[in-house]
Design a protein around this motif. Sequence first.
Motif, PDB file in Angstrom:
ATOM      1  N   LEU A 559      46.298  33.735  68.990  1.00  0.00           N
ATOM      2  CA  LEU A 559      44.804  33.636  69.705  1.00  0.00           C
ATOM      3  C   LEU A 559      44.134  34.673  68.632  1.00  0.00           C
ATOM      4  N   LYS A 560      44.629  35.816  68.026  1.00  0.00           N
ATOM      5  CA  LYS A 560      44.017  36.788  67.191  1.00  0.00           C
ATOM      6  C   LYS A 560      43.621  36.003  65.774  1.00  0.00           C
ATOM      7  N   ASN A 561      44.627  35.162  65.591  1.00  0.00           N
ATOM      8  CA  ASN A 561      44.291  34.577  64.094  1.00  0.00           C
ATOM      9  C   ASN A 561      43.389  33.205  64.310  1.00  0.00           C
ATOM     10  N   ILE A 562      43.310  32.764  65.391  1.00  0.00           N
ATOM     11  CA  ILE A 562      42.000  31.562  65.511  1.00  0.00           C
ATOM     12  C   ILE A 562      40.756  32.061  65.135  1.00  0.00           C
ATOM     13  N   ASN A 563      40.451  33.597  65.082  1.00  0.00           N
ATOM     14  CA  ASN A 563      39.345  34.144  64.804  1.00  0.00           C
ATOM     15  C   ASN A 563      39.358  34.872  63.312  1.00  0.00           C
ATOM     16  N   ASP A 564      40.145  34.209  62.551  1.00  0.00           N
ATOM     17  CA  ASP A 564      40.171  34.929  61.234  1.00  0.00           C
ATOM     18  C   ASP A 564      39.136  34.384  60.359  1.00  0.00           C
ATOM     19  N   TYR A 565      38.121  35.131  60.010  1.00  0.00           N
ATOM     20  CA  TYR A 565      36.962  34.644  59.224  1.00  0.00           C
ATOM     21  C   TYR A 565      36.983  35.295  57.730  1.00  0.00           C
ATOM     22  N   THR A 566      38.128  35.499  57.232  1.00  0.00           N
ATOM     23  CA  THR A 566      38.224  36.106  55.834  1.00  0.00           C
ATOM     24  C   THR A 566      37.362  35.395  54.824  1.00  0.00           C
ATOM     25  N   THR A 567      36.588  36.086  53.970  1.00  0.00           N
ATOM     26  CA  THR A 567      35.940  35.104  52.810  1.00  0.00           C
ATOM     27  C   THR A 567      36.153  36.127  51.588  1.00  0.00           C
ATOM     28  N   ASP A 568      36.039  35.417  50.730  1.00  0.00           N
ATOM     29  CA  ASP A 568      36.324  35.779  49.238  1.00  0.00           C
ATOM     30  C   ASP A 568      35.308  34.574  48.222  1.00  0.00           C
ATOM     31  N   SER A 569      35.549  34.958  46.850  1.00  0.00           N
ATOM     32  CA  SER A 569      34.831  34.105  45.953  1.00  0.00           C
ATOM     33  C   SER A 569      34.893  32.536  46.123  1.00  0.00           C
ATOM     34  N   ARG A 570      36.076  32.167  46.952  1.00  0.00           N
ATOM     35  CA  ARG A 570      36.393  30.978  47.178  1.00  0.00           C
ATOM     36  C   ARG A 570      35.693  30.460  48.610  1.00  0.00           C
TER      37      ARG A 570
END
Length: 657
Positions: A559-570
């Motif tokens: 459930l924590k990983n369902i809210n992963d909003y990591t961003t980078d250059s891609r």
Amino acid sequence: MSKHYEHIIQCFKYLCPMFFRYQRGSRSLAANLSMSQTAVTADAVTPHADTREQEEDFDIPEEVETVIEHLLVGLKDKETVVRWSAAKGIGRVTGRLPKELADEVVGSLLDCLSFQETDNAWHGGCLALAELGRRGLLLPSRLTDVVPLIIKSLIYDEKRGACSVGSTVRDAACYVCWSFARAYEPTELQPFVTQIASALLITAVFDRNVNCRRAASAAFQENVGRQGTFPHGIDILTAADYYAVGNLNSCYLNISVYIASFPEYTNAMIDHLIAMKINHWDSVIRELASKALHHLTPQAPDYMATTVLPKLLTMAVGIDLHGRHGAILACAEVTHALYKLGLQTNRTVVDMISSECVDALKNIHQNLHNRKQYRGFGGELMRPAVCSLIEKLSLSKMPFKNDPLIAEWQQFIDDTIRTLHLVSSGVKDSMMDAVIAALSALCEEYYQTQSGQADPQIQDALVSRYVDGLKSPQILMRCGSALALGCLPRFIISGKLEQILEGLQQMCTVTQEASFTEARRDAVKAISQVCVTVGVCVQGSPDSALCGENVAGVYDTLLKNINDYTTDSRGDIGAWVREAAMTSLMDVTLLVASTAPEILSSDQMRCMMCGLAKQAAEKIDRSRAHAGNIFLRLLHSTEPAVPHIPHREEVLAIFPV
């Protein structure tokens, strides 16, 4: 240039009369079929006496030789339109020459079809022969010389740099076969029917170029209709028509199997795959050829075991990189196919192949390792191929248990996972899939004792090695270790479940840099795979099965990983983790609901359904569709029914089945 040829030909038409022409007795399709069934055919029309006298008395102008010389040179031109115009000119000019001189022109054309010539010359020569055949100027006496060259043209393929040339040659060769169908009586082509039919079907099914496959199918259809002597022609045409051969995968894996069921074509198709496609420059063709051999093995098992497999084993340790790669894949596929056949007759693979072949299969990895052929560019081909070999030999239950070879294979798999970061980006995913499949099959077959348990030393070594790999600074090492833990069989995970879940959860929950997003995605996948493997037990040990003591930790992580909003250059790379978490939640929920729904809490189900509904409204279309599908799957699930879904009736009214 082509207009210049046309002007020459137009002038030449008025210099020479029409001398000879081979004529078929009938142009009716119904008449041809009836004649082929009754074996009654008419003889070809022979030149009349006055025509022969005209040939003897007529003087050919000296300029004719110059014209023909220009046309023959034009057949080798680099421009396709020039070669086509020259071929048309050859056809028109030859029809106005005496028989002897026309035969000399045919002989010059055959010189174009030699391996000293370029692909342009082969293409022009085939076009010219097709024109002569279409016009009835290629006499039946020349078929013994022409047909073998056309068979070679149908498989003409030369590598040039990163691609190959020859598709135009093969297409023109199909045109020649098409013209034969219209030009000759069935009795004239009867001695060559087997060769032409097999060659056309091989091109129609196995050629890399879709235009060549369709041209061969059209030529085969023309011969079936006008000649009526091609074996099983109508049956084959229904499966290999113009449109069916457009799909390459279907051609290799489905249509070829149907055609090979007719004994006239079985060995020819297998031999072509071994000679031309296993060592093809395109890796996709090599992989399809190996799979095709797997599907063709039931058609000729003895031939595969006694003739084909020894040839492949010789190629598997050869010097040609492409041939070595294709041969290793083919050895794996053929061995596995023989194992499947043995299940029907209670025979093992060792009973079906010679002891020399068994030893050769065992020695492939060691030979490659000793020659250092796992390094560099060649290693990117050899490593997935050997992983496929390990997988198929394990699935085939080869008698290698407690053999030192198993330790060598395990070391090779671990080394491949460690060196994934050195591999080109284009092959990383395929190599990862091959490694994980090989590890899963190897563990399942060779690490289980007679009592159904794992050897404690092997179990400790495997689990500790891959759990430690989750902490590696190399992202691909983390990915490979996570997927390796997810593919382990139950008898190895049993007793180590807490250690495995702790390592995976730590990698998922600890705040990581953006560069480890792929590793978190694979760890989330591995959590659900491990849970599905060990199953659910209400009163079980948390170190051996999913139960009330550890299910909460699993759900918290997902459930924590369902809210992963990591961003980078891609961009929004956290979407990879979110999609994997949604899939894992569905798998774990359906597993627990089918066995022990009482260990699921209402809070867990509420958080999961709310999270899925949130993801169904995200900005990425792929993520929305994925979340919506999983939401509906859980909502409409009845066997098992997912408990504690909030407002189930109201939501079902909005989303009915």
